[in-house]
Design a protein around this motif. Structure first.
Motif, mmCIF file in Angstrom:
data_model
loop_
_atom_site.group_PDB
_atom_site.id
_atom_site.type_symbol
_atom_site.label_atom_id
_atom_site.label_comp_id
_atom_site.label_asym_id
_atom_site.label_seq_id
_atom_site.Cartn_x
_atom_site.Cartn_y
_atom_site.Cartn_z
ATOM 1 N N ASP A 133 -1.911 -2.179 -3.782
ATOM 2 C CA ASP A 133 -1.023 -2.464 -4.728
ATOM 3 C C ASP A 133 0.506 -2.034 -5.007
ATOM 4 O O ASP A 133 0.183 -0.698 -5.704
ATOM 5 C CB ASP A 133 -2.050 -2.229 -6.635
ATOM 6 C CG ASP A 133 -1.044 -3.081 -7.562
ATOM 7 O OD1 ASP A 133 0.140 -2.561 -7.955
ATOM 8 O OD2 ASP A 133 -1.504 -3.101 -8.542
ATOM 9 N N LYS A 134 1.427 -2.636 -4.194
ATOM 10 C CA LYS A 134 2.594 -2.138 -4.362
ATOM 11 C C LYS A 134 3.221 -1.367 -5.804
ATOM 12 O O LYS A 134 3.849 -0.133 -5.982
ATOM 13 C CB LYS A 134 3.952 -3.132 -4.323
ATOM 14 C CG LYS A 134 4.730 -3.045 -4.029
ATOM 15 C CD LYS A 134 5.760 -3.804 -3.577
ATOM 16 C CE LYS A 134 7.537 -3.553 -3.207
ATOM 17 N NZ LYS A 134 8.216 -4.474 -2.839
ATOM 18 N N LYS A 148 4.265 3.655 -8.499
ATOM 19 C CA LYS A 148 4.095 4.360 -9.917
ATOM 20 C C LYS A 148 2.905 6.075 -9.622
ATOM 21 O O LYS A 148 4.107 6.975 -10.041
ATOM 22 C CB LYS A 148 3.291 3.828 -10.794
ATOM 23 C CG LYS A 148 3.552 4.519 -12.251
ATOM 24 C CD LYS A 148 4.003 4.033 -13.592
ATOM 25 C CE LYS A 148 3.877 5.353 -14.729
ATOM 26 N NZ LYS A 148 4.056 6.323 -14.630
ATOM 27 N N GLU A 149 2.649 6.338 -8.167
ATOM 28 C CA GLU A 149 1.273 6.878 -8.113
ATOM 29 C C GLU A 149 2.545 7.989 -7.560
ATOM 30 O O GLU A 149 2.757 8.952 -7.673
ATOM 31 C CB GLU A 149 0.722 6.512 -7.128
ATOM 32 C CG GLU A 149 -0.374 7.498 -7.097
ATOM 33 C CD GLU A 149 -1.278 7.697 -5.472
ATOM 34 O OE1 GLU A 149 -1.779 7.974 -4.675
ATOM 35 O OE2 GLU A 149 -1.776 6.120 -5.922
ATOM 36 N N ILE A 150 3.067 7.295 -6.421
ATOM 37 C CA ILE A 150 3.956 8.537 -6.034
ATOM 38 C C ILE A 150 5.624 8.663 -7.054
ATOM 39 O O ILE A 150 5.777 9.792 -7.059
ATOM 40 C CB ILE A 150 5.068 7.328 -4.784
ATOM 41 C CG1 ILE A 150 4.036 6.773 -3.529
ATOM 42 C CG2 ILE A 150 6.029 8.100 -4.468
ATOM 43 C CD1 ILE A 150 4.540 5.699 -2.839
ATOM 44 N N GLN A 155 3.970 12.046 -8.613
ATOM 45 C CA GLN A 155 3.460 12.702 -7.836
ATOM 46 C C GLN A 155 5.175 13.995 -8.007
ATOM 47 O O GLN A 155 5.206 14.905 -8.053
ATOM 48 C CB GLN A 155 3.251 12.658 -6.406
ATOM 49 C CG GLN A 155 1.594 12.279 -6.122
ATOM 50 C CD GLN A 155 1.474 12.363 -4.428
ATOM 51 O OE1 GLN A 155 2.239 12.990 -4.406
ATOM 52 N NE2 GLN A 155 0.389 11.642 -4.418
ATOM 53 N N VAL A 156 6.615 12.677 -7.562
ATOM 54 C CA VAL A 156 7.280 13.476 -7.523
ATOM 55 C C VAL A 156 8.421 14.696 -8.674
ATOM 56 O O VAL A 156 8.656 15.187 -8.543
ATOM 57 C CB VAL A 156 8.641 12.377 -7.403
ATOM 58 C CG1 VAL A 156 9.714 13.107 -7.194
ATOM 59 C CG2 VAL A 156 8.117 11.802 -5.309
ATOM 60 N N LYS A 157 7.164 13.877 -9.573
ATOM 61 C CA LYS A 157 8.137 14.404 -10.624
ATOM 62 C C LYS A 157 7.539 16.327 -11.207
ATOM 63 O O LYS A 157 6.478 16.048 -11.250
ATOM 64 C CB LYS A 157 7.771 13.729 -12.245
ATOM 65 C CG LYS A 157 8.281 12.439 -12.499
ATOM 66 C CD LYS A 157 7.458 12.174 -13.818
ATOM 67 C CE LYS A 157 8.371 10.383 -13.667
ATOM 68 N NZ LYS A 157 7.437 10.324 -14.827
#
Length: 517
Positions: A504-505, A510-512, A515-517
């Motif tokens: 699910d793009k 959103k998950e990525i 993670q980056v935050k």
């Protein structure tokens, strides 16, 4: 019969920090070639490792308040961990701090000095510390290092020099008469026209302004400068010794292929051949300067703040999805581009749909219509011919692409067969055949053809998608690994499982982001 040998190396990774996905691409590329050659029956030796000396390392260790050795031990461990995360099948992971390597480097320096190829002088030049390179005024771009764009500083010190200029004519002649030596051709032309023919300067091969390096045996206040230390790893680790060549060295040298980034082609096709000639050794057969992997069409780098790391990508997408992307999407001669969106799209389209869906549908139909036991009933129709021909020609087409180092095109050949198999399902409509009692043998033939196509493709995918290939064979419950259509296999007790789940793009992005935050 003795197997034909194949010696392949990557460049050794510089231990200044954790490698990003652009650095990691190289080991995956070399691994795919090494695995392919093993599959073709070659006796393969695949070497990688770390380049651990130099002023940059000394400075970074000082910043962290640890010794250079502690610093490189930490980074080398991390590099090796990432190479293992990517499921690479190297035979040896070398380090330039290995005592054996250091000892042979000293002997190499002495031999070059004794035969008159190294002499003492003074170096004055514009120096870039991050790149560990001296430049002339004319080589600078806007007054800065042409490789990394950073500031350079003037340095002057006593140094030993290697007589690179002595080998200029020989090098031009060799490259022009061995068109396969530098790949792709654009790199060959660049080396000849931009670097060699304008005139080779003698090369600084020792430094006195820092200590972190291999001590020059004949003059201990000097350390061997990076390229003479780093490049020789390709011979020191297979038994080269100026005092006598080992059987291992005689077996493996010359290297069949050096896989390196396009930014260090100069060192591997100018310095390295001249070093080897000085030692009286043959040149490697081929140097492949692969293109870069960019992100959002920009060079990847920690200093640019856009570094993406392989282990993070594996956590997000799985190792084979990442291997597939970097191997399939980076052209032979031009830079490739990586974005999360493209990786998701490629995983969904090629891996989940074309490959995963085909395997799942076919095994499910075999179980549904024949209780999971399928043999070849040989009820053939003309619609079968093209698919079977494609399956039988796949080995030859792959060999053609792999011999040209066109790895992405080789993978595409396999996916062409997988796409053709999906089309074959649409053409033969097994669900319709299942409704007609007199078409049972025809239906079984169709499913047999599909299972054979999947088996052959799984065999050929093994160098690229190692885990996926094993998983497909497990689901097919078959050991036969012939690379062409086999009319006599029996398929039974097959269990379909999802190879690649569709992503699910929006949810994944959103998950990525989180993670980056």
């Amino acid at each position: 019969m003795d197997k034909k040998k194949y010696y392949i190396t990557t460049a050794i990774a510089y231990t200044s920090g954790k490698p990003h996905i652009g650095n990691t691409y190289e080991i995956v590329l070399a691994d795919a070639i090494a695995r392919y050659k093993r599959q073709k029956g070659y006796d393969v030796y695949f070497q990688t490792g770390t380049d651990e000396h130099g002023e940059k390392i000394e400075l970074k260790a000082k910043e962290k308040g640890i010794t250079p050795k502690e610093f490189v031990d930490n980074v080398a461990t991390e590099i090796k961990r990432i190479w293992d995360v990517m499921n690479t099948s190297y035979d040896k992971f070398v380090r330039t701090t290995d005592p054996h390597h250091e000892k042979i480097v000293q002997k190499i320096f002495d031999k070059m000095y004794d035969n008159g190829d190294i002499y003492k002088g003074e170096y004055k030049g514009l120096y870039c510390t991050p790149c560990e390179s001296f430049w002339t005024e004319s080589q600078l771009v806007d007054g800065k290092c042409p490789d990394c764009g950073r500031e350079v500083e003037e340095k002057k010190e006593e140094a030993y020099f290697f007589r690179l200029s002595k080998y200029q004519d020989k090098l031009v002649d060799y490259i022009e008469n061995h068109p396969e030596f530098i790949q792709p051709e654009s790199r060959k032309n660049e080396m000849l026209n931009n670097f060699i023919k304008p005139g080779l300067q003698d090369l600084c091969v020792s430094r006195t302004s820092f200590d972190w390096g291999v001590t020059v045996d004949i003059d201990p206040k000097h350390v061997v400068y990076v390229w003479l230390d780093a490049l020789t790893n390709y011979i020191t680790n297979i038994g080269y010794d100026p005092e006598g060549l080992s059987d291992d060295f005689k077996k493996w040298w010359p290297a069949d292929l050096h896989v390196i980034g396009k930014d260090i082609v100069r060192f591997h096709t100018i310095y390295w051949p001249c070093f080897l000639w000085s030692l009286g050794l043959e040149l490697p057969k081929k140097v492949f300067g692969h293109p870069w992997l960019l992100t959002n069409n920009d060079k990847i780098g920690k200093s640019r703040g856009n570094a993406i790391y392989a282990d993070d990508l594996v956590d997000l997408f799985g190792v084979d999805a990442v291997r597939y992307y970097v191997l399939h999407e980076i052209p032979y001669a031009n830079d490739g581009n990586l974005t999360y969106e493209l990786l998701i799209e490629r995983t969904n389209t090629d891996l989940a749909n074309t490959l995963g869906n085909l395997v799942n549908r076919t095994i499910s139909m075999a179980n549904k219509y024949f209780d999971g036991v399928v043999t070849n009933k040989n009820v053939n129709e003309s619609v079968d011919d093209e698919l079977i021909l494609m399956v039988n020609n796949l080995d030859k087409r792959l060999e053609d692409k792999m011999d040209k180092l066109e790895i992405g095109s080789a993978i595409e050949e396999i996916f062409e067969v997988l796409r053709r198999s999906n089309k074959y399902i649409d053409e033969t409509t097994p669900w319709s055949l299942a409704k007609e009692s007199d078409k049972k043998d025809r239906l079984e033939t169709v499913l047999y053809n599909l299972l054979e196509s999947i088996r052959v493709c799984a065999y050929h995918l093994r160098p690229f998608l190692t885990k996926t290939s094993d998983e497909i064979f497990k689901q097919l419950n078959i050991k036969d690994e012939k690379e062409t259509f086999n009319p006599n296999n029996i398929y039974k007790d097959m269990k379909p499982e999802v190879l690649f789940a569709r992503i699910d793009k929006e949810k994944k992005l959103k998950e990525i982001e989180d993670q980056v935050k």
